[in-house]
Design an enzyme around this catalytic site. Structure first.
Site, PDB file in Angstrom:
ATOM      1  N   HIS A  59       0.632  -1.128   0.040  1.00  0.00           N
ATOM      2  CA  HIS A  59      -0.008  -0.112  -0.062  1.00  0.00           C
ATOM      3  C   HIS A  59       0.770   1.439  -0.167  1.00  0.00           C
ATOM      4  O   HIS A  59       0.297   2.185  -0.566  1.00  0.00           O
ATOM      5  CB  HIS A  59      -1.029   0.055   1.241  1.00  0.00           C
ATOM      6  N   HIS A  92      -2.116 -12.276  -2.233  1.00  0.00           N
ATOM      7  CA  HIS A  92      -3.140 -13.020  -1.432  1.00  0.00           C
ATOM      8  C   HIS A  92      -3.011 -14.534  -1.252  1.00  0.00           C
ATOM      9  O   HIS A  92      -3.873 -15.228  -0.580  1.00  0.00           O
ATOM     10  CB  HIS A  92      -4.604 -13.070  -2.457  1.00  0.00           C
TER      11      HIS A  92
END
Length: 726
Positions: free
Chosen positions: A86, A249
């Site tokens: 992020h 993920h």
């Protein structure tokens, strides 16, 4: 009258006049805001860092769970991967802003985004490492290193890692994150049906897309379209996109143990006793199994702290049913699947595989699905693709490879690093420089053209991701040689003249001495300025250091440079779409884009003012139409631009329907004197810009004007000379 204690709120200048042009971004992150002082050199300090010791400390920290914020599955690695991702993932190619280069995820707006909930905890967990290594290790480097080490610790063979990201100590207000008035809204950026530039994220407060689906609609195919749009806008292709999502993920989980109504405010809005931590959750314990981050309760893999292909296997082999998370958000559960997923805190509890709508996009989009199947069948290829995409994600705003530092810099060079050929010849000396100046000045290219071409080449640089600039002379190659603002027809003739000068000079040399086109373009501008200064009565030398090389066409990332072609450039008085000007919205005006570009060029307010004034009197304006050329002696380096702009004997009137073009008339004779654009008039209209313009218009500051112009010119010409800073 008895005085009353004040209880009313102070109103700032921007509260009263929100549409006033704000120059703050040209003043942010000056040396005075750095507590280490102006003599501090991080790039020097970080070279003394024991990187391996930091890595070992990070590995130990990741497996030491803290009671105040317990680690999922006993490992903070997935949290640090999210922090790194992020930090880097808000990068967008249109203006190069966002990204990980300066550690600005620690500050608003990004630390307060709903997509970054609880990353404040990740940063606090890293504080003992930062505290230990102090000035030798920036937050910006530590944040990316933490995620990279986490990947390595959980089984990924990483490509490499570079140090060299310098911290800022205040919020970066230069990025335009959007006009939405509330988080998780995309109404403004999609107002005309397409995602506006420069945005990559589809909603305010996200780094990419809404994981629940477009505007919360659980539509995997629609999500795939948004993912492709967002990842393309941040410079990733389809294969890199699938690799990043599937690789990222493989680890960790989403958190949504209870209702969002129990979630406290963001860090900047939280009570002072929380010491800068936000998102306090009052549901049960508010941490561990009771954590709220995104509102989803999803664990993708049965081995969430080990890299592998299980995410892809589950995604492609299971059928998926829509369900609601404990917070009522749309998520997907594997149909008829056993409870095989471990709980992060309860060893006696198991869960079914679950996915987000954004995950299913990789299954239902035909292109993404094909790539995902290939990766599933070729695990080694998947791991390599993920490692390479991760390196690109976390390094693409660092600039060329010459900016990289540390023992783990990979040998490979990538097109997004703007690679250059290695120089294999001797550089020109002072005698050669003077000889070449004469050749250039006698070549038939006039002063305006010489300055315009040099500025056009160098000013492509942007410090946001350290791309562009004069080194490489990419202005002579596709697609920059076709940019409208670069005068393509004129440019090709000028480049041919430079090529002839280069050929003649290089062939005359008996040793291995050569000159590049890149150096000649800059030298031509310098020679023109010296000539213009001499006409004004100043015999002054413009600094020039040779050493630029010429890029090859296959070293140009053409898609990237097509994307960043400017539609506005106030320095050259170019504005492609005057019909879009709305004076009630300052962000639509060319003067707004001038300030925006000045920040990318690292210019201060005085530097912006003086460079524009000099370029104007030298006639270095788009199409050479004399808009803004407020002088009767074009090609002479005088302060006439400021003198005539501030002359009250001249009255300015609008001459086009868009309020972009203006003409100045003599108040007495009513005769026209000059033509200008909004960009020119702003230096007299805006009080702060006018204050600086008045200095350069003064009778006793003509020499200062010339001197300051040359200093600023040299600064821009060498912004990308990282070889001089190593």
């Amino acid at each position: 009258m008895k005085s009353k204690e004040r209880k009313s709120r102070k109103r700032w200048i921007t509260d009263w006049w929100p549409n006033r042009l704000n120059l703050k971004i040209l003043r942010q992150n000056c040396s005075d805001s750095n507590p280490y002082g102006s003599d501090y050199d991080y790039l020097k300090e970080v070279k003394t860092l024991d990187v391996d010791a930091v890595i070992e400390d990070l590995k130990k920290l990741m497996k030491t769970s803290q009671d105040w914020w317990p680690a999922d599955f006993g490992h903070y690695g997935p949290l640090f991967i999210r922090l790194s991702w992020h930090s880097a993932g808000s990068y967008r190619i249109h203006d190069g802003r966002g990204g990980a280069k300066n550690g600005s995820i620690r500050f608003p707006a990004r630390i307060n985004w709903p997509d970054n909930i609880n990353l404040d905890k990740a940063i606090r967990l890293l504080w003992p490492i930062k505290k230990k290594y102090g000035k030798k290790l920036s937050w910006a480097d530590l944040i990316i290193l933490a995620g990279t080490v986490a990947l390595q610790d959980m089984g990924v063979k990483i490509l490499g890692f570079s140090l060299g990201r310098e911290d800022v100590f205040e919020a970066d207000e230069s990025p335009d994150w959007g006009a939405e008035q509330e988080m998780l809204s995309g109404k403004e950026r999609f107002k005309e049906g397409e995602l506006e530039k420069p945005f990559a994220a589809t909603e305010m407060g996200l780094i990419y897309v809404n994981p629940e689906g477009p505007m919360g609609n659980p539509d995997p195919s629609g999500s795939a379209k948004e993912i492709r749009l967002a990842f393309t806008r941040m410079g990733m292709n389809d294969e890199e996109t699938v690799a990043l999502i599937a690789g990222g993920h493989s680890f960790g989980k989403c958190h949504g143990a209870g209702p969002s109504k129990d979630l406290g405010p963001d860090p900047s809005s939280s009570p002072i006793e929380q010491m800068g931590l936000g998102w306090k959750y009052t549901y049960k314990t508010g941490k561990a199994s009771d954590t709220y981050t995104s509102g989803f309760e999803v664990i993708w893999s049965s081995k969430p702290t080990k890299f592998g292909i299980q995410y892809l296997k589950f995604l492609l082999e299971f059928e998926w049913e829509l369900e609601k998370s404990p917070d009522g958000k749309n998520q997907w559960v594997a149909k008829n699947a056993p409870e095989m997923i471990p709980d992060p805190f309860d060893p006696n509890k198991k869960h079914k595989p679950r996915m987000l709508t954004a995950d299913l996009a990789l299954k239902f989009d035909p292109i993404y699905s094909k790539i995902a199947k290939k990766f599933l069948e070729n695990p080694e290829e998947f791991e390599k693709a993920f490692a390479w995409a991760w390196f690109k994600l976390t390094h693409r705003d660092m600039g060329p490879k010459s900016c990289y530092i540390g023992p783990y810099v990979p040998r490979e060079e990538f097109i997004w690093q703007d690679p250059l050929p290695k120089r294999d010849y001797e550089l020109i000396d002072e005698e050669d420089i003077e000889y070449l100046k004469k050749q250039i000045l006698n070549s038939g290219i006039n002063i305006s053209q010489l300055v315009y071409t040099a500025w056009s080449s160098a000013s492509t640089y942007r410090d946001s991701d350290r791309r562009g600039g004069a080194n490489g002379a990419r202005i002579r190659l596709r697609p920059m040689n076709l940019w409208e603002v670069n005068h393509p027809d004129d440019l090709i003739k000028i480049i041919k003249v430079y090529e002839k000068i280069q050929k003649n000079f290089n062939e005359e040399q008996k040793n291995n001495k050569k000159v590049s086109i890149a150096d000649l373009i800059v030298l031509g501008g310098c020679a023109a300025i010296e000539s213009a200064a001499k006409k004004a009565g100043f015999d002054i030398r413009v600094p020039f250091i040779p050493g630029r090389v010429d890029a090859l066409q296959d070293q140009v990332e053409e898609e990237f440079y097509r994307e960043i072609e400017p539609f506005a450039d106030g320095f050259r008085n170019y504005f492609k779409d005057p019909y879009k000007i709305d004076e009630s919205d300052i962000s639509t005006t060319p003067e707004y884009f001038l300030i925006d570009k000045a920040q990318l060029l690292k210019l201060t307010v005085p530097e912006l003012v003086v460079i524009v004034g000099g370029l104007r009197v030298l006639g270095a304006v788009y199409s050479y139409k004399n808009y803004g050329v407020l002088t009767h002696t074009v090609g002479t380096l005088t302060n006439d631009f400021f003198v005539n702009l501030l002359d009250m004997n001249i009255e300015w009137k609008q001459i086009d329907e868009h309020r972009y073009l203006f003409e100045g008339f003599n108040r007495k004779t009513k005769e026209p004197e000059f033509k200008a654009t909004r960009v020119d008039l702003i230096f007299a209209h805006h009080d702060e810009l006018r204050a600086v313009a008045e200095v350069y218009a003064s009778d006793d500051e003509k020499e200062k004007f010339v001197s300051d112009f040359i200093k600023t010119w040299d600064k821009v010409m060498t912004l990308d000379r990282f070889d001089l800073k190593v």
